[in-house]
Scaffold this motif. Structure first.
Motif, PDB file in Angstrom:
ATOM      1  N   ILE A  57       0.835  -1.202   0.000  1.00  0.00           N
ATOM      2  CA  ILE A  57       0.000   0.000   0.000  1.00  0.00           C
ATOM      3  C   ILE A  57       0.872   1.256   0.000  1.00  0.00           C
ATOM      4  O   ILE A  57       0.604   2.227  -0.720  1.00  0.00           O
ATOM      5  N   LEU A  58       1.936   1.242   0.827  1.00  0.00           N
ATOM      6  CA  LEU A  58       2.815   2.410   0.904  1.00  0.00           C
ATOM      7  C   LEU A  58       3.479   2.698  -0.436  1.00  0.00           C
ATOM      8  O   LEU A  58       3.595   3.857  -0.846  1.00  0.00           O
ATOM      9  N   CYS A  59       3.936   1.651  -1.115  1.00  0.00           N
ATOM     10  CA  CYS A  59       4.563   1.855  -2.423  1.00  0.00           C
ATOM     11  C   CYS A  59       3.576   2.468  -3.417  1.00  0.00           C
ATOM     12  O   CYS A  59       3.943   3.340  -4.215  1.00  0.00           O
ATOM     13  N   ARG A  60       2.326   2.042  -3.365  1.00  0.00           N
ATOM     14  CA  ARG A  60       1.321   2.620  -4.259  1.00  0.00           C
ATOM     15  C   ARG A  60       1.118   4.099  -3.962  1.00  0.00           C
ATOM     16  O   ARG A  60       1.007   4.929  -4.878  1.00  0.00           O
ATOM     17  N   VAL A  61       1.056   4.443  -2.686  1.00  0.00           N
ATOM     18  CA  VAL A  61       0.888   5.846  -2.293  1.00  0.00           C
ATOM     19  C   VAL A  61       2.097   6.669  -2.728  1.00  0.00           C
ATOM     20  O   VAL A  61       1.962   7.766  -3.286  1.00  0.00           O
ATOM     21  N   ILE A  62       3.287   6.151  -2.475  1.00  0.00           N
ATOM     22  CA  ILE A  62       4.515   6.864  -2.833  1.00  0.00           C
ATOM     23  C   ILE A  62       4.601   7.072  -4.343  1.00  0.00           C
ATOM     24  O   ILE A  62       4.908   8.164  -4.821  1.00  0.00           O
ATOM     25  N   ASN A  63       4.314   6.028  -5.100  1.00  0.00           N
ATOM     26  CA  ASN A  63       4.405   6.124  -6.559  1.00  0.00           C
ATOM     27  C   ASN A  63       3.372   7.078  -7.149  1.00  0.00           C
ATOM     28  O   ASN A  63       3.622   7.716  -8.176  1.00  0.00           O
ATOM     29  N   SER A  64       2.207   7.178  -6.489  1.00  0.00           N
ATOM     30  CA  SER A  64       1.131   8.018  -7.010  1.00  0.00           C
ATOM     31  C   SER A  64       1.231   9.478  -6.574  1.00  0.00           C
ATOM     32  O   SER A  64       0.721  10.364  -7.256  1.00  0.00           O
ATOM     33  N   HIS A  65       1.888   9.728  -5.436  1.00  0.00           N
ATOM     34  CA  HIS A  65       1.828  11.072  -4.862  1.00  0.00           C
ATOM     35  C   HIS A  65       3.191  11.679  -4.527  1.00  0.00           C
ATOM     36  O   HIS A  65       3.259  12.686  -3.837  1.00  0.00           O
ATOM     37  N   THR A  66       4.263  11.059  -4.981  1.00  0.00           N
ATOM     38  CA  THR A  66       5.596  11.625  -4.758  1.00  0.00           C
ATOM     39  C   THR A  66       6.284  11.765  -6.105  1.00  0.00           C
ATOM     40  O   THR A  66       6.607  10.769  -6.758  1.00  0.00           O
ATOM     41  N   ASP A  67       6.506  12.991  -6.532  1.00  0.00           N
ATOM     42  CA  ASP A  67       7.108  13.238  -7.843  1.00  0.00           C
ATOM     43  C   ASP A  67       8.546  12.722  -7.904  1.00  0.00           C
ATOM     44  O   ASP A  67       9.340  12.946  -6.983  1.00  0.00           O
ATOM     45  N   GLY A  68       8.859  12.033  -8.999  1.00  0.00           N
ATOM     46  CA  GLY A  68      10.234  11.603  -9.244  1.00  0.00           C
ATOM     47  C   GLY A  68      10.718  10.453  -8.395  1.00  0.00           C
ATOM     48  O   GLY A  68      11.912  10.196  -8.313  1.00  0.00           O
ATOM     49  N   VAL A  69       9.791   9.760  -7.733  1.00  0.00           N
ATOM     50  CA  VAL A  69      10.175   8.623  -6.878  1.00  0.00           C
ATOM     51  C   VAL A  69       9.408   7.384  -7.323  1.00  0.00           C
ATOM     52  O   VAL A  69       8.194   7.426  -7.536  1.00  0.00           O
ATOM     53  N   GLN A  70      10.123   6.294  -7.475  1.00  0.00           N
ATOM     54  CA  GLN A  70       9.518   5.020  -7.845  1.00  0.00           C
ATOM     55  C   GLN A  70       9.851   3.997  -6.763  1.00  0.00           C
ATOM     56  O   GLN A  70      11.010   3.650  -6.553  1.00  0.00           O
ATOM     57  N   CYS A  71       8.819   3.533  -6.049  1.00  0.00           N
ATOM     58  CA  CYS A  71       9.007   2.609  -4.921  1.00  0.00           C
ATOM     59  C   CYS A  71       8.814   1.170  -5.375  1.00  0.00           C
ATOM     60  O   CYS A  71       7.873   0.846  -6.099  1.00  0.00           O
ATOM     61  N   GLU A  72       9.712   0.303  -4.928  1.00  0.00           N
ATOM     62  CA  GLU A  72       9.618  -1.129  -5.228  1.00  0.00           C
ATOM     63  C   GLU A  72       9.829  -1.915  -3.946  1.00  0.00           C
ATOM     64  O   GLU A  72      10.746  -1.637  -3.173  1.00  0.00           O
ATOM     65  N   MET A  73       8.973  -2.911  -3.711  1.00  0.00           N
ATOM     66  CA  MET A  73       9.056  -3.723  -2.499  1.00  0.00           C
ATOM     67  C   MET A  73      10.105  -4.821  -2.615  1.00  0.00           C
ATOM     68  O   MET A  73      10.278  -5.412  -3.668  1.00  0.00           O
ATOM     69  N   VAL A  74      10.760  -5.088  -1.473  1.00  0.00           N
ATOM     70  CA  VAL A  74      11.718  -6.190  -1.394  1.00  0.00           C
ATOM     71  C   VAL A  74      11.398  -6.998  -0.130  1.00  0.00           C
ATOM     72  O   VAL A  74      11.749  -6.582   0.976  1.00  0.00           O
ATOM     73  N   PRO A  75      10.712  -8.140  -0.237  1.00  0.00           N
ATOM     74  CA  PRO A  75      10.423  -8.962   0.942  1.00  0.00           C
ATOM     75  C   PRO A  75      11.723  -9.542   1.519  1.00  0.00           C
ATOM     76  O   PRO A  75      12.590  -9.993   0.776  1.00  0.00           O
ATOM     77  N   GLU A  76      11.827  -9.516   2.838  1.00  0.00           N
ATOM     78  CA  GLU A  76      12.994 -10.060   3.537  1.00  0.00           C
ATOM     79  C   GLU A  76      12.560 -11.219   4.436  1.00  0.00           C
ATOM     80  O   GLU A  76      11.446 -11.197   4.974  1.00  0.00           O
ATOM     81  N   PRO A  77      13.412 -12.220   4.636  1.00  0.00           N
ATOM     82  CA  PRO A  77      13.026 -13.389   5.432  1.00  0.00           C
ATOM     83  C   PRO A  77      12.835 -13.094   6.912  1.00  0.00           C
ATOM     84  O   PRO A  77      12.055 -13.770   7.582  1.00  0.00           O
ATOM     85  N   ASP A  78      13.559 -12.099   7.445  1.00  0.00           N
ATOM     86  CA  ASP A  78      13.403 -11.743   8.855  1.00  0.00           C
ATOM     87  C   ASP A  78      13.945 -10.343   9.101  1.00  0.00           C
ATOM     88  O   ASP A  78      14.540  -9.720   8.220  1.00  0.00           O
ATOM     89  N   ALA A  79      13.740  -9.852  10.327  1.00  0.00           N
ATOM     90  CA  ALA A  79      14.133  -8.483  10.672  1.00  0.00           C
ATOM     91  C   ALA A  79      15.645  -8.294  10.669  1.00  0.00           C
ATOM     92  O   ALA A  79      16.137  -7.199  10.370  1.00  0.00           O
ATOM     93  N   VAL A  80      16.391  -9.343  11.001  1.00  0.00           N
ATOM     94  CA  VAL A  80      17.853  -9.230  11.020  1.00  0.00           C
ATOM     95  C   VAL A  80      18.370  -8.931   9.614  1.00  0.00           C
ATOM     96  O   VAL A  80      19.196  -8.032   9.407  1.00  0.00           O
ATOM     97  N   ASP A  81      17.884  -9.683   8.631  1.00  0.00           N
ATOM     98  CA  ASP A  81      18.292  -9.444   7.249  1.00  0.00           C
ATOM     99  C   ASP A  81      17.863  -8.056   6.779  1.00  0.00           C
ATOM    100  O   ASP A  81      18.622  -7.343   6.121  1.00  0.00           O
ATOM    101  N   LEU A  82      16.629  -7.676   7.119  1.00  0.00           N
ATOM    102  CA  LEU A  82      16.116  -6.374   6.688  1.00  0.00           C
ATOM    103  C   LEU A  82      16.977  -5.243   7.244  1.00  0.00           C
ATOM    104  O   LEU A  82      17.396  -4.344   6.505  1.00  0.00           O
ATOM    105  N   LEU A  83      17.243  -5.283   8.542  1.00  0.00           N
ATOM    106  CA  LEU A  83      18.024  -4.216   9.175  1.00  0.00           C
ATOM    107  C   LEU A  83      19.464  -4.187   8.662  1.00  0.00           C
ATOM    108  O   LEU A  83      20.039  -3.113   8.467  1.00  0.00           O
TER     109      LEU A  83
END
Length: 331
Positions: A57-83
């Motif tokens: 949902i956030l990526c859709r909002v960012i892509n629709s309402h933030t000029d010059g920004v393209q958001c893409e999701m990257v799923p991570e297996p856990d918080a350690v990897d993400l951080l």
């Protein structure tokens, strides 16, 4: 008269000349409208998690309402990897539990033996509550947290969110496994804990996540589970001692058989970035999210607390990103 074979060959040759134009049109349709768009990678939990759903949902909002920004999701297996990926620059922004972020920066819990410095991470905004919910069988005689002692409980799979929550509760109450008749380690994966609960192997278990929760609702409807109030003095002391936790109320009527509000505790899901993330982009993302509060609230009730005032009043001993500081210090 021209042979049919020659006509087919000529048509085929002419069609080959058209291929580059067709390919170009297809690519133009697939690529972002602006070739100068700044691509940002948003780290979330795995597919099927509420973190992943929120990230979409956030990526859709960012892509629709933030000029010059393209958001893409990257799923991570856990918080350690993400951080770790966020800290190292492989991700630009990410959704992470406040407790995990605090543990990473202070090198506790899962991060105690990692030789990695996470102190460059900063908060953009808090997104939603992540409550710890205690469910008990109706025949277990568990009406409060103190009644849990001496019962058959599930502590969750090792290193799982449920296991960490049970450890926190036991630590706050000064309990050990010896204080219970039985402590099991059923996983929430594939509803192992729910099946053990419904069959009577265990009398109480915890669920971590937003409300309403489909799996918890099923547990209530099929196995008559009760939500246990954790309005407890020892839990209050634990909340004061650990900056990432807070009291959370599950409103009455969240589930069909829930006639009264239930007090519990939990943490927050945060949107974070490294300190090097562009300040202007961070500001624009925050602004886009708050300008679309209604859309987010309609997506799920858990996102209804996503307001600027809630973010300003969010008190945790972690630094905000410069873009967030500028946004919340504005008029």
């Amino acid at each position: 008269m021209i042979p049919t074979k020659d006509v087919d060959q000529r048509c085929f040759i002419r069609s080959l000349w058209k291929l580059p134009a067709i390919v170009a049109l297809i690519l133009i349709g697939w690529l972002p409208v602006s070739s100068n768009a700044f691509e940002i990678l948003l780290g979330t939990g795995e597919a099927g998690t509420f973190s992943h759903y929120t990230g979409r949902i956030l990526c859709r909002v960012i892509n629709s309402h933030t000029d010059g920004v393209q958001c893409e999701m990257v799923p991570e297996p856990d918080a350690v990897d993400l951080l770790t990926n966020l800290r190292g620059g492989s991700l630009d922004i990410g959704l992470v539990d406040a407790r995990m972020l605090l543990d990473a920066i202070s090198r506790k819990g899962n991060f105690e033996f990692l030789d990695i410095d996470y102190t460059n991470l900063r908060i953009l905004i808090p997104l939603y509550d992540v409550p710890v919910t205690l469910a008990a069988r109706p025949d277990a005689g568990i009406g409060s947290l103190n009644d849990l002692k001496g019962k058959r409980i599930n502590a969750g799979a090792p290193r799982s969110a449920e296991h960490r929550a049970v450890e926190i509760i036991m630590g706050a109450k000064g309990w050990s496994e010896k204080d219970f008749r039985l402590v099991q380690g059923f996983s929430s994966s594939q509803s192992e804990d729910s099946m053990a609960f419904c069959h009577g192997t265990i009398q109480a278990m915890v669920r971590i996540g937003v409300h309403p929760n489909a799996s918890l609702q099923q547990l209530i409807e099929l196995c008559n589970a009760n939500l246990v109030n954790m309005d407890d003095g020892d839990i209050d002391k634990m909340i004061l001692a650990h900056g990432s936790f807070s009291k959370i109320t599950i409103p009455a009527g969240t589930y069909p058989s829930q006639g009264k509000p239930v007090t519990t505790f939990g943490t927050k899901m945060l949107l974070i970035a490294s300190q090097d993330f562009d300040e202007e982009t961070a500001y624009s993302i925050i602004d886009a999210i708050y300008r679309n509060q209604k859309r987010l609230k309609n997506a799920h009730p858990a996102l209804s607390s996503l307001t600027p005032d809630a973010a300003r009043n969010y008190n945790i001993n972690l630094q905000r990103h410069p873009g967030a500081v500028r946004y919340f210090s504005g008029p």
